[in-house]
Design a protein around this motif. Structure first.
Motif, PDB file in Angstrom:
ATOM      1  N   SER A 150     -18.411  36.458 -24.692  1.00  0.00           N
ATOM      2  CA  SER A 150     -19.300  35.602 -25.485  1.00  0.00           C
ATOM      3  C   SER A 150     -20.272  36.441 -26.301  1.00  0.00           C
ATOM      4  N   LYS A 187     -19.571  39.413 -27.457  1.00  0.00           N
ATOM      5  CA  LYS A 187     -18.742  39.933 -28.551  1.00  0.00           C
ATOM      6  C   LYS A 187     -18.582  38.873 -29.638  1.00  0.00           C
ATOM      7  N   HIS A 188     -18.366  37.668 -29.193  1.00  0.00           N
ATOM      8  CA  HIS A 188     -18.192  36.558 -30.136  1.00  0.00           C
ATOM      9  C   HIS A 188     -19.481  36.327 -30.954  1.00  0.00           C
ATOM     10  N   GLU A 189     -20.629  36.376 -30.293  1.00  0.00           N
ATOM     11  CA  GLU A 189     -21.907  36.213 -30.991  1.00  0.00           C
ATOM     12  C   GLU A 189     -22.128  37.346 -31.976  1.00  0.00           C
ATOM     13  N   LYS A 243     -19.838  39.151 -33.453  1.00  0.00           N
ATOM     14  CA  LYS A 243     -18.906  38.960 -34.568  1.00  0.00           C
ATOM     15  C   LYS A 243     -19.402  37.873 -35.510  1.00  0.00           C
ATOM     16  N   SER A 244     -19.894  36.793 -34.973  1.00  0.00           N
ATOM     17  CA  SER A 244     -20.375  35.704 -35.832  1.00  0.00           C
ATOM     18  C   SER A 244     -21.613  36.135 -36.625  1.00  0.00           C
ATOM     19  N   LYS A 245     -22.472  36.943 -35.998  1.00  0.00           N
ATOM     20  CA  LYS A 245     -23.642  37.462 -36.712  1.00  0.00           C
ATOM     21  C   LYS A 245     -23.201  38.370 -37.864  1.00  0.00           C
ATOM     22  N   GLN A 246     -22.211  39.216 -37.608  1.00  0.00           N
ATOM     23  CA  GLN A 246     -21.700  40.111 -38.652  1.00  0.00           C
ATOM     24  C   GLN A 246     -21.087  39.307 -39.805  1.00  0.00           C
ATOM     25  N   LYS A 247     -20.343  38.257 -39.432  1.00  0.00           N
ATOM     26  CA  LYS A 247     -19.752  37.396 -40.469  1.00  0.00           C
ATOM     27  C   LYS A 247     -20.846  36.739 -41.312  1.00  0.00           C
ATOM     28  N   LEU A 248     -21.889  36.275 -40.630  1.00  0.00           N
ATOM     29  CA  LEU A 248     -22.985  35.632 -41.328  1.00  0.00           C
ATOM     30  C   LEU A 248     -23.697  36.615 -42.267  1.00  0.00           C
ATOM     31  N   LYS A 277     -21.501  37.197 -45.265  1.00  0.00           N
ATOM     32  CA  LYS A 277     -21.575  36.071 -46.195  1.00  0.00           C
ATOM     33  C   LYS A 277     -22.877  36.107 -46.989  1.00  0.00           C
TER      34      LYS A 277
END
Length: 158
Positions: free
Chosen positions: A5, A7-9, A11-16, A19
């Motif tokens: 989880s 790692k998932h957070e 990754k989502s922060k990096q994606k954000l 963007k």
């Protein structure tokens, strides 16, 4: 699961962040394009203003009153390429040699030029008549103004 989880957070922060950086780049590009557009519009408007000013000084309508100028203008409108320019230079050089070798010009250049102008220019009598007419018109206008001023002064006295 806590490790996945995290790692998932991450990754989502990096994606954000990716963007957001992309959106800022797009926004910067749009603003720079808009700035360039306004600059080009201003430069075009300046060009239009210059054209308008040049149109104000356009004296081509007066060319009809100068028949000699119109005839010489037609000659100069021909495009000058290398060959025609050379031919023109040769003709002018020959003309200059002829003038310099002219005995009247050698004796008194100013008198020769004066005589040439007298023979080639239209008579100035017509010009004098026009200028005398303009002077007469301006005198008439002055007289009318004086009459108006004196009549208005008389009406004030009554």
């Amino acid at each position: 699961m806590t490790g996945s989880s995290k790692k998932h957070e991450l990754k989502s922060k990096q994606k954000l962040e990716k963007k957001l950086s992309f959106y800022t780049k797009v926004k910067d590009a749009v603003t720079s394009l808009n700035a360039k557009k306004t600059i080009s519009k201003k430069s075009k408007q300046r060009g239009h203003n210059r054209q308008k000013k040049l149109k104000a000084y356009d004296l081509s309508a007066l060319a009809e009153f100068l028949p000699e100028a119109a005839a010489s203008e037609q000659k100069t409108e021909a495009k000058l390429n290398c060959k025609s320019r050379q031919a023109l230079v040769q003709r002018e050089a020959a003309q200059l040699k002829a003038v310099l070798n002219n005995p009247q010009f050698q004796l008194d250049p100013f008198a020769a030029i004066h005589q040439h102008l007298l023979s080639t220019q239209p008579p100035i009598a017509a010009k004098k008549d026009d200028s005398a007419k303009q002077v007469k018109d301006s005198k008439d206008k002055k007289r009318r103004r004086k009459k108006k001023a004196s009549s208005s002064a008389q009406s004030m006295e009554i």
